[in-house]
Design a protein around this motif. Structure first.
Motif, PDB file in Angstrom:
ATOM      1  N   SER A  43     -90.221 -99.282 -47.707  1.00  0.00           N
ATOM      2  CA  SER A  43     -90.110 -99.042 -46.494  1.00  0.00           C
ATOM      3  C   SER A  43     -88.709 -99.451 -45.884  1.00  0.00           C
ATOM      4  CB  SER A  43     -91.204 -99.637 -45.617  1.00  0.00           C
ATOM      5  OG  SER A  43     -90.733-101.287 -45.697  1.00  0.00           O
ATOM      6  N   LEU A  44     -88.102-100.290 -46.547  1.00  0.00           N
ATOM      7  CA  LEU A  44     -86.797-100.753 -45.874  1.00  0.00           C
ATOM      8  C   LEU A  44     -85.563 -99.846 -46.776  1.00  0.00           C
ATOM      9  CD1 LEU A  44     -86.978-104.614 -46.462  1.00  0.00           C
ATOM     10  CD2 LEU A  44     -87.110-103.206 -44.380  1.00  0.00           C
ATOM     11  N   GLY A  45     -86.006 -98.802 -47.467  1.00  0.00           N
ATOM     12  CA  GLY A  45     -84.939 -98.004 -48.088  1.00  0.00           C
ATOM     13  C   GLY A  45     -84.356 -98.447 -49.096  1.00  0.00           C
ATOM     14  N   LEU A  46     -84.774 -99.666 -49.810  1.00  0.00           N
ATOM     15  CA  LEU A  46     -84.074-100.110 -50.999  1.00  0.00           C
ATOM     16  C   LEU A  46     -84.926 -99.673 -52.372  1.00  0.00           C
ATOM     17  CD1 LEU A  46     -84.018-103.706 -49.750  1.00  0.00           C
ATOM     18  CD2 LEU A  46     -82.285-102.253 -49.348  1.00  0.00           C
ATOM     19  N   LEU A  47     -86.053 -99.148 -52.137  1.00  0.00           N
ATOM     20  CA  LEU A  47     -86.461 -98.444 -53.366  1.00  0.00           C
ATOM     21  C   LEU A  47     -87.037 -96.815 -52.971  1.00  0.00           C
ATOM     22  CD1 LEU A  47     -89.158-101.084 -54.985  1.00  0.00           C
ATOM     23  CD2 LEU A  47     -87.075-100.358 -55.948  1.00  0.00           C
ATOM     24  N   GLN A  61     -87.892 -96.520 -57.885  1.00  0.00           N
ATOM     25  CA  GLN A  61     -86.630 -96.464 -58.402  1.00  0.00           C
ATOM     26  C   GLN A  61     -85.748 -97.233 -57.365  1.00  0.00           C
ATOM     27  OE1 GLN A  61     -85.858 -92.495 -59.359  1.00  0.00           O
ATOM     28  NE2 GLN A  61     -85.493 -93.113 -61.354  1.00  0.00           N
ATOM     29  N   VAL A  62     -84.707 -98.129 -57.667  1.00  0.00           N
ATOM     30  CA  VAL A  62     -83.600 -98.539 -56.932  1.00  0.00           C
ATOM     31  C   VAL A  62     -82.727 -97.555 -56.048  1.00  0.00           C
ATOM     32  CG1 VAL A  62     -82.056-100.453 -56.487  1.00  0.00           C
ATOM     33  CG2 VAL A  62     -83.965-100.739 -58.239  1.00  0.00           C
ATOM     34  N   THR A  63     -82.700 -97.775 -54.727  1.00  0.00           N
ATOM     35  CA  THR A  63     -81.689 -96.859 -54.109  1.00  0.00           C
ATOM     36  C   THR A  63     -80.278 -97.503 -54.155  1.00  0.00           C
ATOM     37  OG1 THR A  63     -82.077 -97.915 -51.900  1.00  0.00           O
ATOM     38  CG2 THR A  63     -83.460 -95.845 -52.552  1.00  0.00           C
ATOM     39  N   GLU A  64     -79.175 -96.696 -53.576  1.00  0.00           N
ATOM     40  CA  GLU A  64     -77.796 -97.275 -53.578  1.00  0.00           C
ATOM     41  C   GLU A  64     -77.989 -98.583 -52.913  1.00  0.00           C
ATOM     42  OE1 GLU A  64     -74.996 -96.690 -54.913  1.00  0.00           O
ATOM     43  OE2 GLU A  64     -75.390 -94.715 -56.069  1.00  0.00           O
ATOM     44  N   ALA A  65     -78.667 -98.551 -51.755  1.00  0.00           N
ATOM     45  CA  ALA A  65     -78.769 -99.716 -50.634  1.00  0.00           C
ATOM     46  C   ALA A  65     -79.351-100.998 -51.477  1.00  0.00           C
ATOM     47  CB  ALA A  65     -79.612 -99.458 -49.592  1.00  0.00           C
ATOM     48  N   GLY A  66     -80.432-100.613 -52.548  1.00  0.00           N
ATOM     49  CA  GLY A  66     -80.955-101.748 -53.154  1.00  0.00           C
ATOM     50  C   GLY A  66     -80.215-102.382 -53.986  1.00  0.00           C
ATOM     51  N   ALA A  67     -79.308-101.277 -54.592  1.00  0.00           N
ATOM     52  CA  ALA A  67     -78.253-101.964 -55.665  1.00  0.00           C
ATOM     53  C   ALA A  67     -77.261-102.778 -55.063  1.00  0.00           C
ATOM     54  CB  ALA A  67     -77.900-100.942 -56.544  1.00  0.00           C
ATOM     55  N   ARG A  68     -76.799-102.438 -53.918  1.00  0.00           N
ATOM     56  CA  ARG A  68     -75.778-103.074 -53.118  1.00  0.00           C
ATOM     57  C   ARG A  68     -76.371-104.537 -52.632  1.00  0.00           C
ATOM     58  NH1 ARG A  68     -74.714 -98.142 -50.539  1.00  0.00           N
ATOM     59  NH2 ARG A  68     -75.832 -98.869 -48.781  1.00  0.00           N
ATOM     60  N   GLN A  69     -77.652-104.732 -52.415  1.00  0.00           N
ATOM     61  CA  GLN A  69     -78.153-106.022 -52.213  1.00  0.00           C
ATOM     62  C   GLN A  69     -78.121-106.932 -53.216  1.00  0.00           C
ATOM     63  OE1 GLN A  69     -80.336-107.304 -49.630  1.00  0.00           O
ATOM     64  NE2 GLN A  69     -79.596-105.639 -48.261  1.00  0.00           N
TER      65      GLN A  69
END
Length: 81
Positions: A43-47, A61-69
């Motif tokens: 829901s946060l856009g991290l997955l 799956q991890v999103t680009e935003a999740g990886a940046r975290q």
């Protein structure tokens, strides 16, 4: 960027393989469709919530935003998926 609690951070690390390696080498995390941590991160856009698999589980799956975290970059195509 949203604050990540330790459980959320660990889920992202596991999905990328950072619990076993120094650099990301995969990008998948099978979890129950209603897993509270994975659902919150999605829901946060991290997955990204992906396909359903046997046993009522879903591949996240991890999103680009999740990886940046995590200060990481996403690996290339995931050979396991």
């Amino acid at each position: 960027m949203p604050f990540l609690d330790p459980e959320s951070r660990e889920l992202l690390r596991q999905a990328l393989g950072l619990d076993r390696a120094a650099v990301p080498y995969r990008n998948h995390y099978p979890a129950a469709a209603d897993d509270p941590i994975a659902t919150r991160l999605a829901s946060l856009g991290l997955l990204h919530r992906g396909e359903a698999i046997a046993g009522g589980r879903v591949i996240f799956q991890v999103t680009e935003a999740g990886a940046r975290q995590l200060g990481a970059t996403l690996p290339g195509p995931d050979p396991a998926r």
